[in-house]
Enzyme design. Sequence first.
Site: not given
Length: 179
Positions: A71-74, A112, A140, A142
């Site tokens: 995931c690009e956020h975490h 996603q 996920h 995260c």
Amino acid sequence: MKEAFASIIEAVGEDLERDGLQDTPERAAKAFNYLTRGYQQTLDEVVNNALFDSDNSEMVLVKDIELYSLCEHHMLPFIGKCHVAYIPSGKVLGLSKIARIVDMYARRLQIQENMTKQIADSIMEVTGAAGVGVIIEAQHMCMMMRGVEKQNGVMKTSMMLGLFRNNPSTRAEFLSLVS
């Protein structure tokens, strides 16, 4: 990247001289390069001219393609499966290439929703299909390991192009074959 991992390990309070951690920055850098290898690939390289003439105009479905992404956020993993279908329009794509296209996009920092669209757009671009359908189901980390800590949530995304979007019976056939 090795130095960046060393800094992270030290920042959490660990001793890089400890026996189990001495080679960890290098191993972590190698692992991260592997997990993001999709950035080193292009659609043309992945497809590698594996397009074949065909007069088939019925649905081609590859189901349950496992995927692993970050995931690009975490930068935590999400893990799931992808279902890809298309309706050929003169050309069919080599079977393994569909899984390779999924991997190319999965092995990047992602969300996603975008990955589902990238896969569908790429299959449409490469094959010139009359329609493409892609569904991804993933869990996920995260959401599981941090934040709300929900262990059973599964995210499902879909992208329907061409006949899969415009023809209800094509969409229904795809959805029934996937379930």
